[in-house]
Design a protein around this motif. Structure first.
Motif, PDB file in Angstrom:
ATOM      1  N   SER A  83     -13.834   9.308   1.497  1.00 48.24           N
ATOM      2  CA  SER A  83     -12.644   9.340   0.643  1.00 48.24           C
ATOM      3  C   SER A  83     -12.621  10.610  -0.207  1.00 48.24           C
ATOM      4  O   SER A  83     -11.565  11.210  -0.404  1.00 48.24           O
ATOM      5  N   TRP A 130      -8.986   9.630   4.877  1.00 47.84           N
ATOM      6  CA  TRP A 130      -8.573   8.280   4.537  1.00 47.84           C
ATOM      7  C   TRP A 130      -8.715   7.306   5.708  1.00 47.84           C
ATOM      8  O   TRP A 130      -9.123   6.147   5.508  1.00 47.84           O
ATOM      9  N   ALA A 145      -8.338   5.216  -2.520  1.00 43.91           N
ATOM     10  CA  ALA A 145      -8.110   5.764  -1.176  1.00 43.91           C
ATOM     11  C   ALA A 145      -6.760   5.320  -0.628  1.00 43.91           C
ATOM     12  O   ALA A 145      -6.027   6.116  -0.018  1.00 43.91           O
ATOM     13  N   ARG A 189      -3.948   7.304  -2.411  1.00 44.65           N
ATOM     14  CA  ARG A 189      -3.893   8.702  -1.990  1.00 44.65           C
ATOM     15  C   ARG A 189      -3.447   8.852  -0.538  1.00 44.65           C
ATOM     16  O   ARG A 189      -2.917   9.887  -0.151  1.00 44.65           O
ATOM     17  N   ALA A 190      -3.694   7.805   0.253  1.00 50.04           N
ATOM     18  CA  ALA A 190      -3.204   7.803   1.638  1.00 50.04           C
ATOM     19  C   ALA A 190      -1.755   7.323   1.731  1.00 50.04           C
ATOM     20  O   ALA A 190      -1.191   7.269   2.829  1.00 50.04           O
ATOM     21  N   ARG A 244     -11.084  13.214   1.646  1.00 51.71           N
ATOM     22  CA  ARG A 244      -9.702  12.935   2.025  1.00 51.71           C
ATOM     23  C   ARG A 244      -9.567  12.469   3.480  1.00 51.71           C
ATOM     24  O   ARG A 244      -8.499  12.608   4.091  1.00 51.71           O
TER      25      ARG A 244
END
Length: 327
Positions: free
Chosen positions: A215, A220, A249, A252-253, A218
């Motif tokens: 995570s 994801w 996570a 952000r995804a 990034r």
């Protein structure tokens, strides 16, 4: 320091030097068991009052280490200091946790307790990473190594700490390689030389940390399934942190539906989370959602409810000074 406080400190120092060490060792070991059980069942925040009581009952924890000559007592106090340092860290008292970690290391070095020194350094590496100091986290993890190869579980945890710090520094390939090596080392199984404290390094712990490292990078798609599996497995209270990292996570995804479902599960029990590290992460993610115009309105409403549900920060009196104790 006032004259009254100075005289009280001197009296405590004389007591530390004169009290029979043999009577203190069982008390320190009993305190370790109670604090570990309380932390695992109710979380670090709930354990802080118990820490304060232990510090009141065992003033040797704040005595000059050089005055404590008994090796068994030094070892017991080193282990107890490490446990207190961990609790203070997870409860959000970062400066005081650093101080207690330093004390645990000093005591462990005086009695040659390498196992406790290693655990303290690994905890300290995590503290440095959490407070935004990845280079210091790497330095702490590097100090764990010795002249002989590390036992399997200890070596796996060193690789985990290095992977987190390396990911924070932007070393994508190296971080992935490190966490993969940590998994492989863990799968080799515990070795006879692994210390007793390594009992909590299990498959769930490694899954959660692997997902967390991914995570940070990034990644994801790979991180979320690992974090989800870690959050749905039974375990000690401090593993709520993996739930907080899973929510981060998902947000952000931009997995809005899954994030809303997780908030609906977490918010009603958020007030009982005893890890400030966890509630800090949940609060930061909720704040991110509230500031995100692309998030659906119902998800922003859920984020506001989560923020309202979180307990207040640590604050309050210094947990290292027992109440009604001269400062």
């Amino acid at each position: 320091m006032s004259g009254r406080t100075s005289r009280a400190a001197s009296a405590r120092a004389r007591t530390c030097a004169e009290e029979e060490p043999g009577a203190l060792v069982p008390e320190a070991l009993g305190a370790i068991q109670r604090l570990v059980a309380l932390d695992a069942s109710r979380g670090a925040t709930a354990a802080v009052p118990a820490v304060r009581e232990v510090l009141r009952r065992i003033p040797q924890l704040s005595a000059d280490p050089d005055r404590l000559r008994d090796r068994d007592l030094l070892a017991a106090l080193a282990e107890l200091s490490e446990v207190i340092g961990w609790i203070l860290f997870d409860a959000g008292h970062y400066r005081r946790a650093r101080r207690m970690n330093a004390r645990a290391l000093a005591l462990a070095e005086l009695c040659g307790d390498r196992a406790t020194a290693r655990l303290t350094l690994l905890n300290h590496s995590m503290l440095e990473a959490h407070t935004g100091r990845p280079k210091a986290a790497l330095e702490a993890a590097a100090r764990v190594a010795g002249p002989r190869p590390l036992p399997a579980l200890v070596g796996s945890l060193v690789l985990v700490r290095r992977a987190h710090a390396t990911a924070m520094l932007g070393g994508r390939r190296e971080a992935v390689a490190l966490i993969s090596r940590a998994r492989s080392r863990f799968l080799d199984g515990a070795s006879p030389n692994d210390p007793p404290w390594a009992w909590w390094i299990d498959r769930t712990e490694l899954l959660g940390h692997e997902g967390w490292v991914l995570s940070r990078l990034r990644a994801w798609g790979r991180a979320v399934p690992l974090l989800y599996e870690a959050t749905t497995a039974p375990g000690p209270s401090y593993r709520h942190l993996f739930t907080a990292e899973l929510l981060s996570a998902l947000v952000r995804a931009r997995a809005w539906a899954e994030a809303e479902e997780l908030i609906a599960d977490v918010a009603p029990r958020a007030a009982g989370i005893g890890s400030v590290r966890t509630t800090e992460t949940l609060g930061a993610t909720a704040g991110l959602l509230l500031a995100s115009p692309g998030a659906p309105a119902n998800l922003r409403d859920a984020a506001a409810f989560l923020l309202e549900s979180l307990p207040a920060g640590p604050g309050g009196p210094d947990p290292l000074v027992p109440r009604n104790h001269p400062a």
